[in-house]
Every structure is written in structure tokens, then in C-alpha cells.
Design an enzyme around this catalytic site. Structure first.
Site, mmCIF file in Angstrom:
data_model
loop_
_atom_site.group_PDB
_atom_site.id
_atom_site.type_symbol
_atom_site.label_atom_id
_atom_site.label_comp_id
_atom_site.label_asym_id
_atom_site.label_seq_id
_atom_site.Cartn_x
_atom_site.Cartn_y
_atom_site.Cartn_z
ATOM 1 N N GLN A 78 0.847 -1.205 0.000
ATOM 2 C CA GLN A 78 0.000 0.000 0.000
ATOM 3 C C GLN A 78 0.878 1.249 0.000
ATOM 4 O O GLN A 78 1.110 1.855 1.037
ATOM 5 C CB GLN A 78 -0.896 -0.050 1.245
ATOM 6 C CG GLN A 78 -1.868 1.069 1.381
ATOM 7 C CD GLN A 78 -3.078 0.874 0.515
ATOM 8 O OE1 GLN A 78 -3.502 -0.248 0.269
ATOM 9 N NE2 GLN A 78 -3.644 1.954 0.053
ATOM 10 N N PHE A 79 1.363 1.640 -1.174
ATOM 11 C CA PHE A 79 2.247 2.806 -1.244
ATOM 12 C C PHE A 79 1.553 4.089 -0.809
ATOM 13 O O PHE A 79 2.201 5.037 -0.366
ATOM 14 C CB PHE A 79 2.856 2.966 -2.641
ATOM 15 C CG PHE A 79 1.924 3.536 -3.673
ATOM 16 C CD1 PHE A 79 1.910 4.903 -3.920
ATOM 17 C CD2 PHE A 79 1.066 2.711 -4.389
ATOM 18 C CE1 PHE A 79 1.056 5.433 -4.874
ATOM 19 C CE2 PHE A 79 0.218 3.235 -5.338
ATOM 20 C CZ PHE A 79 0.204 4.606 -5.580
ATOM 21 N N THR A 80 0.222 4.136 -0.884
ATOM 22 C CA THR A 80 -0.498 5.363 -0.535
ATOM 23 C C THR A 80 -0.440 5.680 0.957
ATOM 24 O O THR A 80 -0.827 6.778 1.364
ATOM 25 C CB THR A 80 -1.967 5.318 -1.009
ATOM 26 O OG1 THR A 80 -2.628 4.221 -0.381
ATOM 27 C CG2 THR A 80 -2.042 5.184 -2.526
#
Length: 145
Positions: A78-80
Site C-alpha cells: 500500500q504505497f499510498t
């Protein structure tokens, strides 16, 4: 590394309409990785996570770990989690590690959880995913290295 942990009665992740990972009771992990993260930090978070006492005992107190209680893990990259929305209305993701750095560390982290006795299902790194879960509690905890 930043992890959003949710206790779940069940959870699944699908890519292009096909389920690629599914668990019954356990943890759903949203895992964010930044540029400076290391395997040592991944080890520390994995060890912390499996020993974290957030499952109820017979007195309804949070005294049991996922190892004590039983359950599986669904891990989603989950890069966000490293979004920066302080300026303007479009978040910047420059604090998130590039895929060539983040993907191997995410796999390393998942393998560490497996070596600690956990069954780990995953999403697909970099894919657009549909994540479904039924949160218990709700219990949501943020862990950071």
C-alpha cells in the site's frame, strides 16, 4: 515501514475480478514502504505483529496474540500510506519507495511472517486491487518502524 493492521473475521483481495488472496479470521495488513526501510525493520515489525496481544481471552481482555488465538494474515502492499497531502489537493507519493525497492522488501516481510509460523496470503504488488474485509471490533492499529 508503516503497517495498518485490522483484525478481521474474513478478508479477500481480488485483481481483475479474480480472488488472489483470502483468509478467514486473522489480520489484514496494509503495508507501506519508504526509501530508508530495511530488512531489520521488517524483522522487528513482523516479530512485534505476531506477538501483539489484541485478541480477547476468556475474560474479554486483549491478552492473546494471533499465534495464541490462531488466524492467518492477508498482506497488501500500500504505497499510498506514504501520501503527503499537506500542499494542494493532489497527494504526493514521493515518500513511498520505488517499486524496485519496495517489492523485494514487502516479499521479505511476508516471508518473515511465514517463518514465524503464520499463513500469509497476499495481493499482487503494484496491481489495482479490490480489498474486502469484515473488521472485528473494529480494531485497527498502526505500526511503524
Amino acid at each position: 515501514m508503516k503497517i495498518v493492521l485490522q483484525k478481521a473475521k474474513n478478508a479477500s483481495v481480488a485483481v481483475d475480478g479474480s480472488v488472489v488472496g483470502k483468509i478467514a479470521e486473522g489480520y489484514v495488513l496494509l503495508v507501506g514502504i519508504t526509501h530508508e526501510d530495511t530488512e531489520e525493520q521488517a524483522d522487528q515489525l513482523a516479530n512485534k505483529l505476531v506477538k501483539l496481544r489484541i485478541w480477547e481471552d476468556e475474560d474479554e481482555k486483549m491478552n492473546h496474540s494471533i499465534i495464541d488465538h490462531g488466524g492467518d494474515i492477508l498482506s497488501i502492499s500500500q504505497f499510498t500510506l506514504y501520501a503527503n497531502a499537506k500542499k494542494g489537493n493532489r497527494p504526493s507519493f514521493t515518500d513511498a519507495a520505488r517499486p524496485d525497492v519496495a517489492e523485494p522488501l514487502w516479499h521479505y516481510f511476508n516471508n518473515k511472517l511465514t517463518s514465524l509460523g503464520m499463513t500469509v496470503e497476499t495481493g499482487v504488488f503494484g496491481a489495482m486491487m479490490d480489498v474486502s474485509l469484515t473488521n472485528i471490533g473494529p480494531t485497527t492499529i498502526i505500526l511503524e518502524a
